[in-house]
Design a protein around this motif. Sequence first.
Motif, mmCIF file in Angstrom:
data_model
loop_
_atom_site.group_PDB
_atom_site.id
_atom_site.type_symbol
_atom_site.label_atom_id
_atom_site.label_comp_id
_atom_site.label_asym_id
_atom_site.label_seq_id
_atom_site.Cartn_x
_atom_site.Cartn_y
_atom_site.Cartn_z
ATOM 1 N N UNK A 108 69.178 50.783 17.059
ATOM 2 C CA UNK A 108 70.480 50.569 16.423
ATOM 3 C C UNK A 108 70.667 51.549 15.269
ATOM 4 N N UNK A 110 72.102 51.346 12.589
ATOM 5 C CA UNK A 110 72.029 50.787 11.236
ATOM 6 C C UNK A 110 70.586 50.785 10.728
ATOM 7 N N UNK A 159 71.955 42.260 13.286
ATOM 8 C CA UNK A 159 72.037 43.263 14.356
ATOM 9 C C UNK A 159 71.916 42.513 15.676
ATOM 10 N N UNK A 160 72.923 42.618 16.539
ATOM 11 C CA UNK A 160 72.919 41.774 17.734
ATOM 12 C C UNK A 160 71.888 42.218 18.761
ATOM 13 N N UNK A 162 71.981 42.677 22.144
ATOM 14 C CA UNK A 162 72.777 42.782 23.357
ATOM 15 C C UNK A 162 73.033 44.253 23.682
ATOM 16 N N UNK A 168 81.434 51.170 22.878
ATOM 17 C CA UNK A 168 80.370 51.615 21.974
ATOM 18 C C UNK A 168 79.266 52.376 22.699
ATOM 19 N N UNK A 172 75.947 54.708 21.220
ATOM 20 C CA UNK A 172 74.698 53.981 21.063
ATOM 21 C C UNK A 172 73.628 54.487 22.020
ATOM 22 N N UNK B 87 78.500 39.259 14.451
ATOM 23 C CA UNK B 87 77.284 40.023 14.206
ATOM 24 C C UNK B 87 77.591 41.355 13.522
ATOM 25 N N UNK B 88 76.527 42.108 13.239
ATOM 26 C CA UNK B 88 76.690 43.374 12.518
ATOM 27 C C UNK B 88 77.579 44.359 13.278
ATOM 28 N N UNK B 89 77.476 44.401 14.589
ATOM 29 C CA UNK B 89 78.300 45.345 15.343
ATOM 30 C C UNK B 89 79.789 45.118 15.092
ATOM 31 N N UNK B 92 80.540 46.298 11.624
ATOM 32 C CA UNK B 92 80.573 47.768 11.559
ATOM 33 C C UNK B 92 81.864 48.308 12.159
#
Lengths: 397, 117
Positions: A108, A110, A159-160, A162, A168, A172, B87-89, B92
């Motif tokens: 991720x 982040x 942070x998911x 998935x 995205x 990613x 969630x964070x996504x 963001x």
Amino acid sequence: MDLDSVYRAEYGRCVATLTRLLGDIGLAEEAVQEAFAVAVRKWDEELPANPGAWIVTTARNRAIDRLRRESTRHARHAQALLLNQPGEPEEVGPVRDDQLRMIFTCCHPALSPLAQTALTLRLLGGLDAPEIARAYLVPEATVYQRIVRAKKKIRDAGIPYRVPDAAELPGRLASVLTVLYLIFNEGYTSTSGDLLRTDLSLEAVRMARALADLMPDEPEVTGLLALLLLVEARRPARMGPAGELVPLAEQDRSAWNRELIAEGHELVRRCLRRGQPGPYQLQAAINAVHTDGPATDWTQVLSLYDQLLAHTPTPIVALNRAVAVAEVHGPALALAIVDELDLPGYHLLPATRADLLARLGRTAEAVAAYDEAITLATNDTERSFLATRRERLSREP
Amino acid sequence: MKQYLLAVQLDESAPESDEETRRQMAATGKVTDEMKAAGSWVFVGGLLPSHASTVVRPSGGTTTMTDGPFAETKEQLGGFWVIQVDDLDQALAWADKCALACGRPIEVRPFNIVPGE
């Protein structure tokens, strides 16, 4: 297959599945480690038919036991989640999805690049902190801390776990491919001959294979795997008897790994057929040309570099393209390109200049450029390679 | 649901024109409206520059007061959103829109607890 290889092969997969079941990577790791501790005692005589499924079931039961003993709200919630999971996760689909989720979580954006690498090696590669520390020549405590901190951020920042949605995914996925590529390079460019570092490359190949298996319709994933295989295939020929670096043109082609090359070529053909070339596919194609036939077809390499430069207009790509320009149009034109590039601190810029100047007969300037490259090189093997070139030059009349 | 702070980092040493300010207000207002429509919005606020700031420090049972912001840095908190998402996504994705709307870096920080849970 012994317990060690089961651990290496199954650890990441089991943690990924348990993370789905428990909703927390830390808890999942603890449960899987406990299950392996049980396995050490129970697998004395014979391995179970499906060691991975055995570990997942045992870890899941251990986690339920532990959560029953705890009475926090989170524990009760997690327990309910676990008990409501239908059947054993033996079906292939969900387990594959678990792994994919884990790859995207570990990489991720982040998380810091170093954390991404360490987590990926830990949770996907099954390497432990001391192994990662030895491979990266950093203290164990540093690696350990980095992993702990990254897992804490995943949990606290939310942070998911998935696979990113279609919008995205391209960005990613690029981050995942970068991590695998960097891990491979870390093992490949460190030519100290240290086996553990070689392991890092093999680990990257193994993970790229798994990713290509999980995402067969992503041409860049196939491209990355092809690239790694074609570079790895040349490893046996890239060092001479004294451990010195042998440049591509002087390598003994019969020492190359034919199997990996055949596989790489096949993958390049397969992904390019999709007509969506990206940077990894193009680099793979360039390496396919290098490994095709008795000598490199530089015209083809140059046209691929033209495409790569259009796609990724960075000075490093421009520098590599200049090497192909020198072969096709001569060193003078290549030197003009190289002299326009700004790559402060990058030793391959003066090293390339030195080679071009030498070919143009401008020996004094070439020697000076080699000196600059030697000062900037960080790797002993590369430094002594450059020193040999420089010496050869100054001895010539 | 988790709550996140989206904090606008403002470079106070580079003042902007009124025209720029108006444009940014309009753009960030639009993002806020989007947040409200999506059910993600909790709070939004813009802050006056740090010249208006005062720090109160505890010291031996009493307090002392100093003029100015807590940290004398170029970047100061310029304003913030509080959002509620899965969630964070998702956080963001909103931060992306906020950063583009106000043309400033956005720090995304999760809250410790979601009130009421």
